[in-house]
Design an enzyme around this catalytic site. Sequence first.
Site: not given
Ligand code: MRU
Length: 364
Positions: A65, A210, A251
Amino acid sequence: MSEGFASVTAPDAVPAGPVRAVAWSDGPVPGVRFLDQTVLPEREEYVVADTVDALVDAIGRLVVRGAPALGATGALGVAVVLLQAEREGWAAGRVGTEIERLRTARPTAVNLAWAVDAAAERVGRGAAAVLSFAHELIAADERANRALSALGADWILARTTRRPLRVLTHCNTGALAATAWGTGLGVARELNDRGLLAEVRVNETRPLLQGTRLTAWELAREGIPHVVQVDGATASAVARGLVDVAIVGADRVAANGDVANKIGTLGVALACRDGGIPFVVAAPWSTVDLATSDGGAIRVEQRADGEVLGFAGRRVAPAGSGADNPAFDVTPARLVDAVVTERGIVEPAAGPAQAAERFAELAP
Ligand code: MRU
């Protein structure tokens, strides 16, 4: 062992050194090796996805992720598609279908689609050419992470007075979310390396934690001082003067400076604005999507109700309750003091015209 994988690499077969969330594995069946983020910090377990089904499953369950890590997975994944096609003698046309399945395994992080598209352009040259492109992409991401971390630290130090600094972060933006080092957490690491970090205040990041599980794990293994707080404590921590700067990842960054990131990020930005402290987004240029005009055009992934209605695999809400579970939110540009990339910094809160001009200046 996690479900849905053809093989598992014993941890002692994994090279020593910094955390590598995503890497290529040569065998016995070649595939993408992940440090399984669903079982951290309880277990450090590596799994290898050597089929498209396993890759899509790993992406969907968040075995892997974070936007840059998803980009690396996408590029390496195209090589998996080609090798599986060869092994199984796929009919013409199936390669394209399976690449599309990989590309759309999660919709919000632009890095996945971007990297799959770039790798797919090399499909005609074979799996080795795709793999070599993927390795270049991984090396470039690490360089970008380190460069943006230095730029971000400089920007923050020029706009804050307290030393050492108290940083708040949301979700996981460290080495686990990227190919190495990290983006938002990379900036915090950089501050720590300069002796200018007091602590990181880690938002737990409901519903999949996370922050608690992954960011705290990275900080603990490096001995960086940190505290974990519930997401709902953000506003109070800022209002009580316990935070000097918030640093998050992204993202997708739209052309006007709107930022999609883990659900709860918007609340962090609002608290920062009210408290008069900088809200900083750290992301490689590969997360900037100039083809998306603003945040309204970003597709936000909706995830299963059970993630919200249960806890640690057990339902805690009453049987009749439904849920709303968007994985991301969109922070409007007016609340984003800086988008820090390896190519330079944009200050969306300074106004749409300046942001557009600066993005255009930085674009390759
Ligand atoms: O659902 P996830 O854990 O993939 O979400 C990740 C995030 O929102 C992070 O902040 C983003 O991808 C930046 S990672 C450097």
